[in-house]
Every structure is written in structure tokens, then in C-alpha cells.
Design a protein around this motif. Sequence first.
Motif, PDB file in Angstrom:
ATOM      1  N   SER A  94      10.857  10.928   4.756  1.00 23.85           N
ATOM      2  CA  SER A  94       9.522  10.320   4.798  1.00 23.85           C
ATOM      3  C   SER A  94       9.441   9.254   3.707  1.00 23.85           C
ATOM      4  N   LEU A  95       8.759   8.149   4.023  1.00 20.20           N
ATOM      5  CA  LEU A  95       8.655   7.039   3.079  1.00 20.20           C
ATOM      6  C   LEU A  95       7.200   6.773   2.718  1.00 20.20           C
ATOM      7  N   ASP A  96       6.951   6.594   1.436  1.00 22.67           N
ATOM      8  CA  ASP A  96       5.648   6.160   0.938  1.00 22.67           C
ATOM      9  C   ASP A  96       5.799   4.727   0.438  1.00 22.67           C
ATOM     10  N   MET A  97       4.985   3.819   0.977  1.00 21.18           N
ATOM     11  CA  MET A  97       5.047   2.407   0.592  1.00 21.18           C
ATOM     12  C   MET A  97       3.754   2.036  -0.132  1.00 21.18           C
ATOM     13  N   PHE A  98       3.896   1.407  -1.299  1.00 22.30           N
ATOM     14  CA  PHE A  98       2.743   1.067  -2.130  1.00 22.30           C
ATOM     15  C   PHE A  98       2.557  -0.449  -2.204  1.00 22.30           C
ATOM     16  N   VAL A  99       1.342  -0.871  -2.014  1.00 23.56           N
ATOM     17  CA  VAL A  99       0.965  -2.281  -2.152  1.00 23.56           C
ATOM     18  C   VAL A  99      -0.111  -2.348  -3.224  1.00 23.56           C
ATOM     19  N   THR A 100       0.073  -3.211  -4.192  1.00 25.39           N
ATOM     20  CA  THR A 100      -0.896  -3.305  -5.287  1.00 25.39           C
ATOM     21  C   THR A 100      -1.605  -4.654  -5.255  1.00 25.39           C
ATOM     22  N   THR A 101      -2.842  -4.650  -5.675  1.00 26.36           N
ATOM     23  CA  THR A 101      -3.637  -5.870  -5.812  1.00 26.36           C
ATOM     24  C   THR A 101      -4.681  -5.623  -6.882  1.00 26.36           C
ATOM     25  N   VAL A 113      -3.330  -8.074   3.344  1.00 26.88           N
ATOM     26  CA  VAL A 113      -3.384  -7.576   4.720  1.00 26.88           C
ATOM     27  C   VAL A 113      -2.069  -7.835   5.441  1.00 26.88           C
ATOM     28  N   ASN A 114      -1.523  -9.029   5.297  1.00 23.09           N
ATOM     29  CA  ASN A 114      -0.249  -9.341   5.944  1.00 23.09           C
ATOM     30  C   ASN A 114       0.887  -8.478   5.413  1.00 23.09           C
ATOM     31  N   THR A 115       0.847  -8.186   4.129  1.00 26.37           N
ATOM     32  CA  THR A 115       1.861  -7.301   3.555  1.00 26.37           C
ATOM     33  C   THR A 115       1.775  -5.917   4.170  1.00 26.37           C
ATOM     34  N   VAL A 116       0.570  -5.397   4.265  1.00 30.40           N
ATOM     35  CA  VAL A 116       0.378  -4.062   4.841  1.00 30.40           C
ATOM     36  C   VAL A 116       0.793  -4.036   6.309  1.00 30.40           C
ATOM     37  N   ALA A 130       4.015   6.216   5.349  1.00 29.71           N
ATOM     38  CA  ALA A 130       2.665   6.230   4.782  1.00 29.71           C
ATOM     39  C   ALA A 130       2.533   5.007   3.884  1.00 29.71           C
ATOM     40  N   CYS A 131       1.464   4.260   4.053  1.00 27.61           N
ATOM     41  CA  CYS A 131       1.246   3.049   3.265  1.00 27.61           C
ATOM     42  C   CYS A 131      -0.010   3.230   2.401  1.00 27.61           C
ATOM     43  N   TYR A 132       0.132   2.991   1.119  1.00 28.28           N
ATOM     44  CA  TYR A 132      -0.981   3.128   0.174  1.00 28.28           C
ATOM     45  C   TYR A 132      -1.260   1.767  -0.473  1.00 28.28           C
ATOM     46  N   VAL A 133      -2.525   1.439  -0.588  1.00 27.69           N
ATOM     47  CA  VAL A 133      -2.931   0.194  -1.237  1.00 27.69           C
ATOM     48  C   VAL A 133      -3.726   0.548  -2.482  1.00 27.69           C
ATOM     49  N   PRO A 140     -14.882  -4.329  -2.743  1.00 29.89           N
ATOM     50  CA  PRO A 140     -15.262  -3.925  -1.389  1.00 29.89           C
ATOM     51  C   PRO A 140     -14.704  -4.868  -0.325  1.00 29.89           C
ATOM     52  N   VAL A 141     -14.429  -6.137  -0.722  1.00 30.68           N
ATOM     53  CA  VAL A 141     -13.864  -7.094   0.220  1.00 30.68           C
ATOM     54  C   VAL A 141     -12.450  -6.674   0.629  1.00 30.68           C
ATOM     55  N   ILE A 142     -11.685  -6.180  -0.332  1.00 27.94           N
ATOM     56  CA  ILE A 142     -10.334  -5.702  -0.032  1.00 27.94           C
ATOM     57  C   ILE A 142     -10.403  -4.519   0.939  1.00 27.94           C
ATOM     58  N   TYR A 143     -11.307  -3.603   0.665  1.00 26.64           N
ATOM     59  CA  TYR A 143     -11.424  -2.434   1.545  1.00 26.64           C
ATOM     60  C   TYR A 143     -11.880  -2.852   2.941  1.00 26.64           C
ATOM     61  N   TYR A 144     -12.839  -3.767   2.989  1.00 26.52           N
ATOM     62  CA  TYR A 144     -13.304  -4.270   4.284  1.00 26.52           C
ATOM     63  C   TYR A 144     -12.145  -4.922   5.047  1.00 26.52           C
ATOM     64  N   SER A 145     -11.338  -5.709   4.337  1.00 28.45           N
ATOM     65  CA  SER A 145     -10.201  -6.377   4.978  1.00 28.45           C
ATOM     66  C   SER A 145      -9.205  -5.362   5.525  1.00 28.45           C
ATOM     67  N   LEU A 146      -8.975  -4.294   4.788  1.00 23.75           N
ATOM     68  CA  LEU A 146      -8.024  -3.272   5.232  1.00 23.75           C
ATOM     69  C   LEU A 146      -8.556  -2.490   6.428  1.00 23.75           C
TER      70      LEU A 146
END
Length: 241
Positions: A94-101, A113-116, A130-133, A140-146
Motif C-alpha cells: 500500500s502506498l501513501d502519497m503526500f502533497v504539501t502546500t 489539484v493537478n498534482t493530486v 491513498a493521497c493526503y494533502v 478554504p479555497v484549497i479545500y474547495y478546489s480539492l
Amino acid sequence: MANPISDDLHLYKKIPRKNSVGRTIDFIILFLLFSLLVYRWLNLNNHGLTWLLAFLCESWFTFTWVLVTNIKWNPVEYKPYPELLLQRVPELPSLDMFVTTADPVLEPPIITVNTVLSLLAVDYPAHKLACYVSDDGCSPVIYYSLVEASKFAELWVPFCKKYNIPVRAPFRYFSSDPLRFGDSPKEFQHEWKKMKDEYEKLSCKIEEAVQKSAPPFDLTGEFAEFSNIERKNHPTIIKAS
């Protein structure tokens, strides 16, 4: 009991490389180093402390050189077989992928968004991904975009896997010249245009949310936790999508 998949489907092959010339040069260097050390040792009594220090330094250099050369003594190449990866699904971890901003201005949400989306569309069993941001700015804009991107992903991921799309970041894929798909089947062209329209809608929604002082959503319901949030001082907010 041995797993037949493990025995028959190797993901890579180790290929030894010939190193005759390199080994010959290494033998010559080693001979010269040992000759120098023997010469130093036999003449220590005639030159005193200076040669003793030189002998110790050169001995250490010879020791480290032997260690480094030993690592490179048997060079090999690895030939991967990525096409066999999906045939070994039971063995894949199983893989967990993390994206930070951290800042929706310095790091536009459309890039996140494109990265995710590109990570969600990789050639890997979906139930093992599993992808985690992580958004340090708690925007809230980031969450809305996701949230909007997760809806698009339900179309994008099957499209990529159905047609084996090589470039899975939508902004990069749709920047290609559409004329190059002129010889493609009608079904593909139709779905390609549909996916591009959906992506443009997603991009417009995100761009609108970024540019407007009042985003196109109320800080209520699932966005309620983002009300009265300080970007540099906020509690942890965990959301699942």
C-alpha cells in the motif's frame, strides 16, 4: 510455499557490466600505493617524524581508496519491466502519497489539484493508494478546489486507465495539440473533448474561487471549520474526500 508469481515475473533484471580495463587500472594504482607504503615503512628510521606522519596519512588514503573501489568492483545495470507490475497486485504494498502546500497565492490551487489528479491516476491498484494533502495555510479555497477535483477525478482516472494516457496531469495533457489525435477513433475523440470541457469547468471554478474576495461557497456546513481561521495560527483540521 513459494509464490509462483514471484518466481516467474521479475520486475527487473540485473545485468553485469564488463570492467576489465577499470580493474586493470585499479590493480596498477593499488600496486603503486602499496609500493609507496612499503618504501615509507622501510625508510622511517632515516627520515623521522615527517615520514611517519606521511606514512599514516597515506595508509588512511589507501584504506579509504580500497573501500570505494570495492563498491565499484562489480558494476551492474538494472533493466526494469514496469509492464509486469500490475500482474503482481497481491504482492504490491500500500502506498501513501503526500502533497504539501501552504499559500494559495504563491502556490496556485490549480497546481496542487493537478498534482493530486496525476497521483490518483497512476498505474497502481486503486485500493492500495491513498493521497493526503497537507495545507499549512488552512485555506478554504484549497479545500474547495480539492472537493471539486475529487468530482473530476471520478471521470479523469477511468479515462486515463482506459486509454493508457501517458501524461496524467490534466493541464499538461490538454496543452497538447488536439490535431495530433485526428487519426484516433471517434469514441476517443468524443471522450477527449468531454474531458477537456470538464477540466476547463474545473479550472474556471478554482480560478473564480481564487480571484474573488468572497469565494463561491459559504463557510457553513463542511466549510464551517474554516471560519475565523488565522493562516499562521490555527488548529488541525482533518477532512476526507
